[in-house]
Design a protein around this motif. Structure first.
Motif, short mmCIF file in Angstrom:
data_model
loop_
_atom_site.label_atom_id
_atom_site.label_comp_id
_atom_site.label_asym_id
_atom_site.label_seq_id
_atom_site.Cartn_x
_atom_site.Cartn_y
_atom_site.Cartn_z
N GLU A 75 0.80 -1.23 0.00
CA GLU A 75 0.00 0.00 0.00
C GLU A 75 0.83 1.28 0.00
N VAL A 76 2.15 1.18 0.10
CA VAL A 76 3.01 2.36 0.25
C VAL A 76 2.76 3.38 -0.86
N ASN A 77 2.85 2.98 -2.11
CA ASN A 77 2.67 3.94 -3.21
C ASN A 77 1.27 4.54 -3.21
N ASN A 78 0.25 3.74 -2.94
CA ASN A 78 -1.12 4.26 -2.90
C ASN A 78 -1.27 5.34 -1.83
N VAL A 79 -0.74 5.10 -0.63
CA VAL A 79 -0.86 6.06 0.46
C VAL A 79 -0.12 7.35 0.12
N ILE A 80 1.08 7.23 -0.41
CA ILE A 80 1.86 8.42 -0.79
C ILE A 80 1.12 9.23 -1.85
N ASN A 81 0.60 8.57 -2.86
CA ASN A 81 -0.12 9.27 -3.94
C ASN A 81 -1.42 9.90 -3.44
N GLU A 82 -2.18 9.20 -2.61
CA GLU A 82 -3.43 9.74 -2.07
C GLU A 82 -3.17 10.96 -1.20
N GLU A 83 -2.15 10.89 -0.36
CA GLU A 83 -1.84 12.02 0.50
C GLU A 83 -1.40 13.23 -0.31
N ALA A 84 -0.56 13.02 -1.30
CA ALA A 84 -0.09 14.12 -2.14
C ALA A 84 -1.26 14.78 -2.87
N ALA A 85 -2.17 13.97 -3.39
CA ALA A 85 -3.33 14.51 -4.11
C ALA A 85 -4.25 15.27 -3.16
N ALA A 86 -4.49 14.74 -1.97
CA ALA A 86 -5.39 15.39 -1.02
C ALA A 86 -4.83 16.71 -0.51
N ASN A 87 -3.51 16.78 -0.32
CA ASN A 87 -2.90 17.99 0.23
C ASN A 87 -2.52 19.02 -0.83
N ALA A 88 -2.68 18.67 -2.09
CA ALA A 88 -2.26 19.56 -3.18
C ALA A 88 -2.94 20.92 -3.13
N GLY A 89 -4.18 21.00 -2.69
CA GLY A 89 -4.90 22.26 -2.65
C GLY A 89 -4.86 22.96 -1.31
N CYS A 90 -4.05 22.47 -0.39
CA CYS A 90 -4.01 23.02 0.97
C CYS A 90 -2.95 24.11 1.10
N ASN A 91 -3.23 25.07 1.96
CA ASN A 91 -2.28 26.16 2.22
C ASN A 91 -1.11 25.68 3.05
N ILE A 92 0.08 26.21 2.76
CA ILE A 92 1.27 25.95 3.55
C ILE A 92 1.45 27.15 4.49
N CYS A 93 1.70 26.87 5.75
CA CYS A 93 1.90 27.92 6.74
C CYS A 93 3.38 28.27 6.85
N LYS A 94 3.65 29.47 7.27
CA LYS A 94 5.04 29.89 7.49
C LYS A 94 5.35 29.72 8.97
N CYS A 95 5.51 28.46 9.36
CA CYS A 95 5.80 28.13 10.76
C CYS A 95 6.76 26.94 10.76
N PRO A 96 7.51 26.79 11.84
CA PRO A 96 8.44 25.66 11.89
C PRO A 96 7.70 24.34 12.07
N ALA A 97 8.19 23.31 11.42
CA ALA A 97 7.61 21.98 11.59
C ALA A 97 7.83 21.49 13.00
N GLY A 98 6.86 20.76 13.51
CA GLY A 98 6.99 20.16 14.84
C GLY A 98 7.88 18.93 14.78
N GLN A 99 8.11 18.34 15.92
CA GLN A 99 8.95 17.15 16.01
C GLN A 99 8.24 15.96 15.37
N THR A 100 8.97 15.18 14.59
CA THR A 100 8.41 13.98 13.99
C THR A 100 8.08 12.97 15.08
#
Length: 125
Positions: A75-100
């Motif tokens: 499922e790795v490729n499917n999950v990566i592709n679905e997430e990229a497509a879903a987030n494509a229209g989302c705004n990026i904030c100018k803030c530091p990323a949190g801890q992984t």
């Protein structure tokens, strides 16, 4: 150091949320989904052994914070592709990323996937 006013904090939260159009098999579905939602919810996480599992990055918010998640290797490729497509229209904030973190909220220097009770799960090391 000055702290942010409550108004600024609310404005940042509003700007970092939102919705985007869900894409199904490359076609605009017309459905709205929450930005930074978990694409893994539609994937197969079942397993019988640790070798069935892999770790994928899930972008958890508009700052670029990652949550490491376990999925079935197939499922790795499917999950990566679905997430990229879903987030494509989302705004990026100018803030530091949190801890992984892993999907249970733990952080570490590396992440592994294991088969826990028949489901692939990521774990911090």
């Amino acid at each position: 150091m000055r702290s942010l006013s409550p108004f600024v904090a609310v404005a940042v939260l509003i700007a970092c949320g939102g919705t985007t159009t869900a894409v199904d098999a490359g076609v605009d579905s017309g459905k709205k989904v929450a930005c930074w939602g978990d694409a893994r919810t539609q994937s197969d996480r079942t397993c019988t052994a640790n070798q069935d599992c892999a770790v994928v990055d899930h972008t958890n918010d508009c700052c670029g914070t990652f949550v490491e998640q376990g999925v079935r290797v197939t499922e790795v490729n499917n999950v990566i592709n679905e997430e990229a497509a879903a987030n494509a229209g989302c705004n990026i904030c100018k803030c530091p990323a949190g801890q992984t973190e892993d999907e249970n909220g733990a952080s570490g220097g590396a992440y592994i996937a294991s088969c826990d009770d028949g489901l692939c799960t990521a774990h911090a090391q």
